[in-house]
Scaffold this active site. Structure first.
Site, PDB file in Angstrom:
ATOM      1  N   GLU A   1       0.710  -0.718   0.238  1.00 12.67           N
ATOM      2  CA  GLU A   1       0.327  -0.365  -0.177  1.00 12.67           C
ATOM      3  C   GLU A   1       0.890   1.214   0.166  1.00 12.67           C
ATOM      4  O   GLU A   1       1.744   1.613   0.856  1.00 12.67           O
ATOM      5  CB  GLU A   1      -1.165   0.010   1.602  1.00 12.67           C
ATOM      6  CG  GLU A   1      -2.473   0.388   1.074  1.00 12.67           C
ATOM      7  CD  GLU A   1      -2.181   1.971   1.625  1.00 12.67           C
ATOM      8  OE1 GLU A   1      -1.340   2.790   0.723  1.00 12.67           O
ATOM      9  OE2 GLU A   1      -2.592   2.018   2.455  1.00 12.67           O
TER      10      GLU A   1
ATOM     11  N   CYS B   1      -2.331   9.198   2.227  1.00 12.86           N
ATOM     12  CA  CYS B   1      -2.342   8.780   1.195  1.00 12.86           C
ATOM     13  C   CYS B   1      -3.185   9.285   0.396  1.00 12.86           C
ATOM     14  O   CYS B   1      -2.939   8.787  -1.203  1.00 12.86           O
ATOM     15  CB  CYS B   1      -1.127   6.917   1.497  1.00 12.86           C
ATOM     16  SG  CYS B   1      -2.744   6.138   2.101  1.00 12.86           S
TER      17      CYS B   1
HETATM   18  P1  NAD Z   1      10.584   7.044   4.062  1.00 17.31           P
HETATM   19  O1  NAD Z   1      10.403   6.842   2.679  1.00 17.31           O
HETATM   20  O2  NAD Z   1      11.831   6.568   5.222  1.00 17.31           O
HETATM   21  O3  NAD Z   1       9.527   6.287   4.955  1.00 17.31           O
HETATM   22  C1  NAD Z   1       8.899   5.511   5.218  1.00 17.31           C
HETATM   23  C2  NAD Z   1       7.848   4.797   6.057  1.00 17.31           C
HETATM   24  O4  NAD Z   1       8.974   3.083   5.275  1.00 17.31           O
HETATM   25  C3  NAD Z   1       8.675   4.622   7.309  1.00 17.31           C
HETATM   26  O5  NAD Z   1       7.249   4.219   8.025  1.00 17.31           O
HETATM   27  C4  NAD Z   1       9.495   4.399   7.538  1.00 17.31           C
HETATM   28  O6  NAD Z   1       9.812   3.583   8.992  1.00 17.31           O
HETATM   29  C5  NAD Z   1       9.650   3.051   6.753  1.00 17.31           C
HETATM   30  N1  NAD Z   1      10.794   2.638   6.298  1.00 17.31           N
HETATM   31  C6  NAD Z   1      11.409   3.061   5.379  1.00 17.31           C
HETATM   32  N2  NAD Z   1      12.682   2.517   5.105  1.00 17.31           N
HETATM   33  C7  NAD Z   1      12.394   1.217   5.403  1.00 17.31           C
HETATM   34  C8  NAD Z   1      13.024  -0.047   5.154  1.00 17.31           C
HETATM   35  N3  NAD Z   1      13.467  -0.664   4.895  1.00 17.31           N
HETATM   36  N4  NAD Z   1      12.251  -0.862   5.796  1.00 17.31           N
HETATM   37  C9  NAD Z   1      10.629  -0.521   6.259  1.00 17.31           C
HETATM   38  N5  NAD Z   1      10.444  -0.462   6.471  1.00 17.31           N
HETATM   39  C10 NAD Z   1      11.146   1.171   6.265  1.00 17.31           C
HETATM   40  O7  NAD Z   1       9.884   7.792   4.358  1.00 17.31           O
HETATM   41  P2  NAD Z   1       9.418   9.088   5.690  1.00 17.31           P
HETATM   42  O8  NAD Z   1       9.905   9.700   4.975  1.00 17.31           O
HETATM   43  O9  NAD Z   1       8.773   8.759   6.909  1.00 17.31           O
HETATM   44  O10 NAD Z   1       7.938   9.634   4.414  1.00 17.31           O
HETATM   45  C11 NAD Z   1       8.274   9.989   3.299  1.00 17.31           C
HETATM   46  C12 NAD Z   1       6.730   9.464   2.243  1.00 17.31           C
HETATM   47  O11 NAD Z   1       6.742   8.153   2.643  1.00 17.31           O
HETATM   48  C13 NAD Z   1       5.617  10.397   2.755  1.00 17.31           C
HETATM   49  O12 NAD Z   1       5.980  11.430   1.237  1.00 17.31           O
HETATM   50  C14 NAD Z   1       4.584   9.430   1.552  1.00 17.31           C
HETATM   51  O13 NAD Z   1       4.885  10.024  -0.091  1.00 17.31           O
HETATM   52  C15 NAD Z   1       5.345   7.758   2.009  1.00 17.31           C
HETATM   53  N6  NAD Z   1       4.271   7.627   2.512  1.00 17.31           N
HETATM   54  C16 NAD Z   1       3.375   7.130   2.842  1.00 17.31           C
HETATM   55  C17 NAD Z   1       2.329   7.063   3.479  1.00 17.31           C
HETATM   56  C18 NAD Z   1       1.027   6.213   3.174  1.00 17.31           C
HETATM   57  O14 NAD Z   1      -0.218   5.346   3.945  1.00 17.31           O
HETATM   58  N7  NAD Z   1       1.155   5.054   2.118  1.00 17.31           N
HETATM   59  C19 NAD Z   1       2.772   6.753   4.730  1.00 17.31           C
HETATM   60  C20 NAD Z   1       3.693   7.717   5.140  1.00 17.31           C
HETATM   61  C21 NAD Z   1       4.758   7.846   4.354  1.00 17.31           C
END
Ligand code: NAD
Length: 477
Positions: free
Chosen positions: A252, A286
């Site tokens: 998702e 999202c």
């Molecule tokens: P990010 O891409 O670093 O992380 C997104 C999520 O993934 C976080 O919850 C993080 O803990 C998790 N994550 C990161 N690296 C991981 C890994 N190697 N293994 C497992 N989990 C991992 O970025 P961020 O700064 O937290 O969020 C940035 C972008 O992420 C936002 O701009 C948005 O586009 C997206 N996001 C989407 C949702 C959603 O509901 N679809 C939720 C949170 C963030």
């Protein structure tokens, strides 16, 4: 307002809460002032090994528990979540920033997933094929096995519930890695499940360095399925890891939701709804409405009404009464938004409201940009914050082409009073969920999931249960 936790943070492995004992810690920040409010223990390789061993044993026992007993435990967990909702909501607001009323709604919504899947678990039917020769084939649904779920910081309680409820209902054991930013609310949710009677080795919760945890769990032969909610970039990385051993996955991922506003709507009523939804959870949703395509005749009035409403929102500490929007959840978001807005205005976009980060924490003004060209980064990258971008359109075809031009397809919305326009838009918008005159698209009993780079697989509805099951055919002479 007091901004501190009252409970110690810990990992939950094989039925016991673990902290200290030389484990490294991560600081949990309060988004109102940006300071550290707690230390979160980081899982060690030994913790993960123990969690994996427990999940393996837990699966063998839990899959054999009759469905009525499983359903009873899930219903009890839902009722504990509702009883404790006020306390969980305060923790959620302190660590995530959203207004307390929103946090309370989130916990109640999370509870509804456990109620729904307590019932849906009873409907994991198979079928029997009977041959004229007397041979039969039985088609069975069986739980996929121990699963690893990764949930984000924007809806820490709700996203966890969307995965735990169907997985546990299906008979799977789970290792959850919720976001490190919001551990107190997710721990409180796990406590409800443990107190409701989920056996010790069936449910584990770990925090730590995300890459280390996801690599370890996904590579383990114990784990049979991965479910992730988060950014498309991280989703692609996890898909590559899962491909190594051909593990099942539900992804998702990010969206970039378009909203088509046709000129036959009641503009005031529509604007009230659009502004409330745009700035809910400070836009960190999202399925947040992001690209507003507005029909030419009402475009000027739309911009004026939207900017006035955005400027009038009460932004502040989510624990204070009357606050409509809190700070962003972490320091990465204001920095990312400032860069996207700078790029949009440099390319000719007009800034009509907000546009600035402010305060000692992670606050950002509700922002409106008009006439943003398709080449601007914000038209192609999910802003995940309180920023609306607008473009005028003349015809339905033009609006649909604009809406569908990005590689994402999670949610899309259309506002119109014309039935034909509603039907055409509903059919043509490339998204997993389309809201027509409605934003109520994330509910327990309907499937939720994206198309294109927004991911695949569904959460919610009977599809959500199915995604934690495998299909087997037994042919018997
Ligand atoms: P990010 O891409 O670093 O992380 C997104 C999520 O993934 C976080 O919850 C993080 O803990 C998790 N994550 C990161 N690296 C991981 C890994 N190697 N293994 C497992 N989990 C991992 O970025 P961020 O700064 O937290 O969020 C940035 C972008 O992420 C936002 O701009 C948005 O586009 C997206 N996001 C989407 C949702 C959603 O509901 N679809 C939720 C949170 C963030």
């Amino acid at each position: 307002m007091t901004q501190h936790y009252t409970s110690e943070l810990a990992l939950f492995i094989n039925g016991s809460w673990r902290s200290g004992e030389g484990r490294e810690t991560l600081a949990v920040l309060n988004p109102v002032h940006g300071g550290a409010i707690a230390d979160l223990p980081v899982a060690t390789p030994a913790d993960l090994e123990e969690a994996l061993a427990a999940a393996g044993e837990g699966f063998r026992a839990w899959r054999a528990v009759d469905v009525d007993t499983r359903a009873g435990i899930l219903r009890k967990a839902a009722s504990l979540m509702r009883e404790r909702a006020e306390t969980i909501a305060v923790l959620l607001t302190i660590e995530q920033g959203k207004p307390k009323a929103e946090a309370l709604g989130e916990v109640m919504g999370a509870a509804s997933f456990f109620d729904f899947y307590a019932e849906e678990a009873k409907r994991a039917y198979g079928r029997v094929l009977v041959r004229p020769t007397g041979q039969r084939a039985m088609v069975l649904k069986q739980p996929v096995g121990p699963v690893a779920v990764f949930t984000p910081w924007n809806f820490p309680a709700y996203m966890l519930a969307k995965k735990l409820a169907p997985a546990l209902a299906a008979g799977c054991s789970v290792i959850a890695k919720p976001a490190e930013e919001c551990p107190a609310s997710t721990s409180a949710m796990i406590r409800c499940l443990a107190d409701a009677g989920v056996p010790a080795n069936v449910l584990q919760m770990v925090y730590g360095v995300p890459d280390m945890i996801s690599r370890t769990l996904i590579a383990s032969p114990v784990i049979r399925k991965i479910s992730f909610t988060g950014s498309t970039a991280v989703g692609k990385h996890l898909m590559r890891l899962a491909a190594e051993d051909v593990k099942r996955i539900t992804m998702e991922l990010g969206g970039h939701a378009p909203v088509l506003v046709f000129d036959d709507v009641d503009l005031d009523k529509t604007l009230d709804m659009l502004v409330a939804q745009k700035f809910r959870n400070a836009g960190q949703v999202c399925v947040a409405p992001t690209r507003f395509y507005v029909q030419e005749r009402i475009y000027a009035a739309f911009l004026e009404g939207f900017a006035a409403r955005a400027g009038a929102l009460k932004v502040g500490d989510g624990l204070e009464a009357g606050v409509q929007m809190g700070p962003l959840a972490n320091p990465r978001r204001p920095a990312a938004l400032a860069s996207l807005i700078g790029d949009a205005t440099a390319q000719g976009g007009r800034l009509l409201a907000g546009g600035q980060a402010y305060g000692e924490g992670f606050f950002f003004q509700p922002t409106l940009l008009a006439d943003v060209p398709d080449t601007a980064a914000i038209m192609n990258t999910e802003p995940f914050g309180p920023v609306a971008v607008t473009r005028p359109f003349a015809t339905l075809e033009e609006a649909i082409a604009g809406a569908n031009r990005v590689p994402f397809g999670l949610a899309a919305f259309a506002f119109t009073n014309d039935l034909r326009t509603a039907n055409l838009a509903g059919d043509a918008l490339e998204a997993g969920m389309v809201g027509i005159n409605s934003f109520a698209i994330s509910v327990a009993d309907a499937p939720f999931g994206g198309v294109k780079q927004s991911g695949f697989g569904s959460e919610g509805g009977s599809e959500g249960l199915d995604s934690y099951m495998v299909t087997k055919a037994i042919h018997q002479a």
